[in-house]
Scaffold this active site. Structure first.
Site, PDB file in Angstrom:
ATOM      1  NE  ARG A   1      -2.025  -2.058   2.600  1.00  0.00           N
ATOM      2  CZ  ARG A   1      -2.256  -3.292   2.170  1.00  0.00           C
ATOM      3  NH1 ARG A   1      -3.276  -3.551   1.415  1.00  0.00           N
ATOM      4  NH2 ARG A   1      -1.462  -4.282   2.514  1.00  0.00           N
ATOM      5  CB  THR A   2       3.489   2.549   2.225  1.00  0.00           C
ATOM      6  OG1 THR A   2       2.736   2.200   3.376  1.00  0.00           O
ATOM      7  CG2 THR A   2       4.157   3.893   2.447  1.00  0.00           C
TER       8      THR A   2
ATOM      9  NE  ARG B   1       7.236   0.754   4.503  1.00  0.00           N
ATOM     10  CZ  ARG B   1       6.030   0.211   4.618  1.00  0.00           C
ATOM     11  NH1 ARG B   1       5.849  -1.066   4.344  1.00  0.00           N
ATOM     12  NH2 ARG B   1       5.012   0.953   4.981  1.00  0.00           N
TER      13      ARG B   1
ATOM     14  CG  HIS C   1       3.795   4.086   8.486  1.00  0.00           C
ATOM     15  ND1 HIS C   1       3.853   4.910   7.377  1.00  0.00           N
ATOM     16  CD2 HIS C   1       3.396   2.870   8.036  1.00  0.00           C
ATOM     17  CE1 HIS C   1       3.501   4.218   6.306  1.00  0.00           C
ATOM     18  NE2 HIS C   1       3.227   2.976   6.682  1.00  0.00           N
TER      19      HIS C   1
ATOM     20  CE  LYS D   1      26.656  -2.977  -7.503  1.00  0.00           C
ATOM     21  NZ  LYS D   1      26.785  -1.925  -8.531  1.00  0.00           N
TER      22      LYS D   1
HETATM   23  C1  NCD Z   1       1.726  -0.939   7.989  1.00  0.00           C
HETATM   24  C2  NCD Z   1       3.231  -0.806   8.092  1.00  0.00           C
HETATM   25  O1  NCD Z   1       3.952  -1.036   7.128  1.00  0.00           O
HETATM   26  O2  NCD Z   1       3.672  -0.437   9.177  1.00  0.00           O
HETATM   27  N1  NCD Z   1       1.278  -1.093   6.690  1.00  0.00           N
HETATM   28  C3  NCD Z   1       1.047   0.012   5.932  1.00  0.00           C
HETATM   29  O3  NCD Z   1       1.903   0.834   5.717  1.00  0.00           O
HETATM   30  N2  NCD Z   1      -0.189   0.177   5.475  1.00  0.00           N
HETATM   31  C4  NCD Z   1       1.136  -1.916   8.914  1.00  0.00           C
HETATM   32  C5  NCD Z   1       1.670  -3.308   8.940  1.00  0.00           C
HETATM   33  O4  NCD Z   1       2.567  -3.676   8.175  1.00  0.00           O
HETATM   34  O5  NCD Z   1       1.163  -4.071   9.750  1.00  0.00           O
END
Ligand code: NCD
Length: 311
Positions: free
Chosen positions: A55-56, A105, A133, A84
């Site tokens: 999703r993100t 991320r 997040h 590397k």
């Molecule tokens: C979450 C995350 O990555 O922290 N997912 C997201 O970004 N929608 C929640 C999760 O992974 O449980």
């Protein structure tokens, strides 16, 4: 007030007024998506995902494409020069000249913050380890604001993995900045909200914090039920995960005692913690929440890039 050129690493980087400007623009985008389909023409998003995501990553990429911009990046650190031995500092210095904005991320807490120190373009934290997040928080707040009309005076329950769940850490800290909220923390003892997060909440504004292991005893008095997945990848041993993974499963039966207008939210991905039968319940908004993630990220990037002039 201007968000142009800012980084978003921690929700605390933005004032509540700045949050409002993001929500207001997201709402404008929802009303008239066509008006925004070209505003990022010529802009490039670097999408740097050192940890799995659906999703993100895709919502960021979709957001940039929907505004007429372009996207480059990777979704697996093994295909980047990190494998590397390149440092994130060097990577971001270089990417600063390839893109106009970047989302990162990373499994290591603090990595996006470190990157922001070496970057000449805005850096957005797309989730760092079990830490924060912030764009999920923007998504969650826009969802609550849309369905409840307010971010204050609400009882919000967080259920599941409150120890490792970064979406919980970011959201509870941010909601504690709004007045008169009550928090109900439902988790197994081992997965309680870390003390440092609890201490960082704004106690002046928060009405009450309740901690319990018993979901059924509190479900009747909740406005927002925020369910989370047990974060398998953050466990040190498989046996603990297996023992705790099904601690809470929300189903129709348990929802019988809940308020008629309680919102059921989940950052997704869901594993087992919400039964599929709940999806038909009008109170379940987790798929809508995921959709809002695109609009809120469109608004955020437009404001950080300075391409939206009437904010
Ligand atoms: C979450 C995350 O990555 O922290 N997912 C997201 O970004 N929608 C929640 C999760 O992974 O449980």
């Amino acid at each position: 007030m201007s968000l142009v050129g800012k980084h978003l690493i921690d929700p605390g980087d933005f004032t509540l007024t700045e949050f409002d400007s993001v929500f207001q623009l997201a709402e404008k985008i929802i009303e008239n998506k066509e008006d925004f389909s070209e505003i990022c023409k010529g802009k490039i998003l670097a999408s740097l995902f050192y940890e799995p995501s659906t999703r993100t990553r895709l919502s960021f990429e979709s957001a940039m494409l929907r505004m007429g911009g372009k996207v480059l990046g990777f979704s697996d650190a093994n295909v980047s020069s990190t494998s590397k031995g390149e440092s994130i500092a060097d990577t971001i210095r270089v990417i600063s000249s390839y893109a106009d904005i970047a989302v990162i991320r990373h499994p290591k807490e603090g990595a996006p913050k470190l990157a922001s120190k070496y970057s000449s373009i805005p850096i957005i934290n797309g989730g760092d380890g079990g830490h924060q997040h912030p764009t999920q928080t923007l998504t969650d707040l826009l969802t609550i604001r849309t369905f409840k009309g307010s971010l204050q005076g609400i009882s919000v329950a967080f259920c599941g993995d409150l120890k490792f769940g970064r979406t919980v850490h970011s959201l509870i800290k941010t909601l504690s900045r709004y007045p008169y909220n009550r928090f109900i923390l439902i988790s197994p003892r081992e997965l309680r909200l870390p003390e440092h997060i609890k201490y960082s909440l704004d106690n002046q504004k928060t009405i009450e914090i309740i901690e319990t292991e018993d979901l059924e005893s509190v479900i009747d008095n909740i406005d927002i039920f925020y369910m989370t997945r047990i974060q398998k990848e953050r466990f040190f041993n498989e046996a603990d995960y297996v023992r705790l993974k099904d601690s809470y499963i929300l189903n129709k039966e348990k929802l019988k005692c809940a308020k008629k207008d309680m919102l059921i939210m989940h950052p997704l991905p869901r594993v087992n913690e919400i039964s599929y039968e709940v999806d038909e319940d009008d109170r379940a908004v987790y798929f809508k929440q995921a959709e809002f993630g695109v609009y809120v990220r469109m608004a955020l990037m437009a404001l950080l890039l300075g391409v939206y002039k009437n904010a």
